[in-house]
Design a protein around this motif. Structure first.
Motif, PDB file in Angstrom:
ATOM      1  N   THR A  65       0.846  -1.190   0.000  1.00  0.00           N
ATOM      2  CA  THR A  65       0.000   0.000   0.000  1.00  0.00           C
ATOM      3  C   THR A  65       0.879   1.235   0.000  1.00  0.00           C
ATOM      4  O   THR A  65       1.835   1.321   0.785  1.00  0.00           O
ATOM      5  CB  THR A  65      -0.911   0.019   1.242  1.00  0.00           C
ATOM      6  OG1 THR A  65      -1.688  -1.180   1.276  1.00  0.00           O
ATOM      7  CG2 THR A  65      -1.832   1.230   1.221  1.00  0.00           C
ATOM      8  N   ASN A  66       0.578   2.186  -0.849  1.00  0.00           N
ATOM      9  CA  ASN A  66       1.348   3.423  -0.897  1.00  0.00           C
ATOM     10  C   ASN A  66       1.329   4.111   0.465  1.00  0.00           C
ATOM     11  O   ASN A  66       0.289   4.271   1.087  1.00  0.00           O
ATOM     12  CB  ASN A  66       0.762   4.358  -1.957  1.00  0.00           C
ATOM     13  CG  ASN A  66       1.482   5.695  -1.993  1.00  0.00           C
ATOM     14  OD1 ASN A  66       1.047   6.656  -1.373  1.00  0.00           O
ATOM     15  ND2 ASN A  66       2.584   5.747  -2.711  1.00  0.00           N
ATOM     16  N   GLY A  67       2.519   4.491   0.953  1.00  0.00           N
ATOM     17  CA  GLY A  67       2.617   5.189   2.222  1.00  0.00           C
ATOM     18  C   GLY A  67       2.655   4.289   3.444  1.00  0.00           C
ATOM     19  O   GLY A  67       2.738   4.774   4.565  1.00  0.00           O
ATOM     20  N   SER A  68       2.612   2.987   3.239  1.00  0.00           N
ATOM     21  CA  SER A  68       2.613   2.039   4.365  1.00  0.00           C
ATOM     22  C   SER A  68       3.864   1.171   4.325  1.00  0.00           C
ATOM     23  O   SER A  68       4.365   0.817   3.258  1.00  0.00           O
ATOM     24  CB  SER A  68       1.368   1.152   4.309  1.00  0.00           C
ATOM     25  OG  SER A  68       1.435   0.134   5.293  1.00  0.00           O
ATOM     26  N   THR A  69       4.371   0.802   5.490  1.00  0.00           N
ATOM     27  CA  THR A  69       5.525  -0.100   5.570  1.00  0.00           C
ATOM     28  C   THR A  69       5.096  -1.565   5.635  1.00  0.00           C
ATOM     29  O   THR A  69       5.937  -2.456   5.562  1.00  0.00           O
ATOM     30  CB  THR A  69       6.372   0.211   6.823  1.00  0.00           C
ATOM     31  OG1 THR A  69       5.540   0.099   7.988  1.00  0.00           O
ATOM     32  CG2 THR A  69       6.964   1.611   6.747  1.00  0.00           C
ATOM     33  N   THR A  70       3.807  -1.829   5.739  1.00  0.00           N
ATOM     34  CA  THR A  70       3.305  -3.190   5.897  1.00  0.00           C
ATOM     35  C   THR A  70       3.095  -3.875   4.549  1.00  0.00           C
ATOM     36  O   THR A  70       2.534  -3.292   3.620  1.00  0.00           O
ATOM     37  CB  THR A  70       1.976  -3.190   6.679  1.00  0.00           C
ATOM     38  OG1 THR A  70       2.205  -2.626   7.977  1.00  0.00           O
ATOM     39  CG2 THR A  70       1.434  -4.607   6.841  1.00  0.00           C
ATOM     40  N   ALA A 110       8.438   3.434   4.190  1.00  0.00           N
ATOM     41  CA  ALA A 110       7.104   3.281   3.604  1.00  0.00           C
ATOM     42  C   ALA A 110       7.195   3.039   2.095  1.00  0.00           C
ATOM     43  O   ALA A 110       8.040   3.631   1.405  1.00  0.00           O
ATOM     44  CB  ALA A 110       6.272   4.527   3.889  1.00  0.00           C
ATOM     45  N   TYR A 111       6.323   2.181   1.589  1.00  0.00           N
ATOM     46  CA  TYR A 111       6.283   1.885   0.165  1.00  0.00           C
ATOM     47  C   TYR A 111       5.854   3.143  -0.585  1.00  0.00           C
ATOM     48  O   TYR A 111       4.829   3.747  -0.296  1.00  0.00           O
ATOM     49  CB  TYR A 111       5.313   0.742  -0.102  1.00  0.00           C
ATOM     50  CG  TYR A 111       5.404   0.201  -1.507  1.00  0.00           C
ATOM     51  CD1 TYR A 111       6.466  -0.613  -1.889  1.00  0.00           C
ATOM     52  CD2 TYR A 111       4.442   0.516  -2.460  1.00  0.00           C
ATOM     53  CE1 TYR A 111       6.559  -1.104  -3.186  1.00  0.00           C
ATOM     54  CE2 TYR A 111       4.529   0.024  -3.755  1.00  0.00           C
ATOM     55  CZ  TYR A 111       5.589  -0.782  -4.111  1.00  0.00           C
ATOM     56  OH  TYR A 111       5.687  -1.265  -5.387  1.00  0.00           O
ATOM     57  N   GLY A 112       6.671   3.564  -1.553  1.00  0.00           N
ATOM     58  CA  GLY A 112       6.451   4.858  -2.194  1.00  0.00           C
ATOM     59  C   GLY A 112       5.734   4.824  -3.520  1.00  0.00           C
ATOM     60  O   GLY A 112       5.410   5.873  -4.077  1.00  0.00           O
TER      61      GLY A 112
END
Length: 227
Positions: A65-70, A110-112
């Motif tokens: 998910t964009n903006g999430s590290t999970t 975070a996933y960008g």
């Protein structure tokens, strides 16, 4: 005569400046010792290590998910994935900060990119050095009977392969990169394997150690010792 100790040295220095505070004299000795060790690379400041690479793993489908590290999956993660590198498609590269369970991992940042569900790869892309590491002396490649280059900069690798498309069973060089962001090795020197390794490999290496900070238990070795 017993071996020369840190205490012997700082007390001798203080004989020349008796008005200097004890703690200041002790700090003078430590301040002189660390760069001396870096310049001379004596045998007693050399170490050995083994760069071990585990085989890469391909995951059929993970969700980011964009903006999430999970990152989530249907039971595809392993505890051994913690600390390894993660990439969805080709680029960029993330480090797995935490293995939560077989369904969830947490990335170091975070996933960008755009959130999606897609195939991913987990592999050993970076080599993190010991806490006392100062510089390499040699990395041996027993599979090809040669040395691995370690004097390549990240800038040079960015020109050669900016999105890290190249892969092989084993690397041909290690490029310097920013320090580790993985919590248990945070701030330690780190190198990137290139090409991206896909098979299990092990490379013996020799390195120069940083001169450790001296304390009252420190005894000088080698040419600095008095028999």
């Amino acid at each position: 005569m017993a071996a020369e100790t840190y205490g012997d040295v700082w007390r001798r220095v203080r004989l020349h400046v008796p008005s200097a505070p004890t703690f200041l004299v002790r700090e003078w000795v430590n301040t002189a010792w660390k760069p001396l060790g870096r310049m001379r690379h004596w045998a007693f400041l050399q170490g050995e290590l083994r760069l071990t690479i585990a085989a890469a793993r391909s995951l059929a489908a993970v969700t980011v998910t964009n903006g999430s590290t999970t990152v989530t999956s249907a039971g595809l993660f392993l505890a051994a994935d913690q600390g390894r590198q993660f990439r969805l498609s080709t680029f960029p590269i993330y480090t797995i900060q935490t293995f939560t369970d077989v369904n969830t991992i947490v990335l170091d940042t975070a996933y960008g990119e755009t959130g999606t569900t897609a195939a991913a790869t987990i592999y050993d892309g970076y080599a993190t050095m010991p806490a006392d590491f100062e510089s390499f002396r040699l990395i041996a490649d027993p599979y090809n009977q040669r040395r691995l280059a370690f004097w390549i900069s990240a800038d040079q690798l960015n020109i050669l392969d900016p999105t890290r498309q190249a892969s092989d069973t084993g690397p041909r060089l290690l490029a310097q990169r920013p320090p580790s962001t993985y919590t248990s090795t945070l701030g330690r020197p780190q190198y990137e394997y290139w090409p991206r390794p896909t098979a299990a490999r092990s490379y013996p290496a020799f390195y120069n150690k940083m001169a450790a900070r001296l304390d009252d238990t420190s005894t000088f070795s080698g040419v600095l010792s008095e028999a």
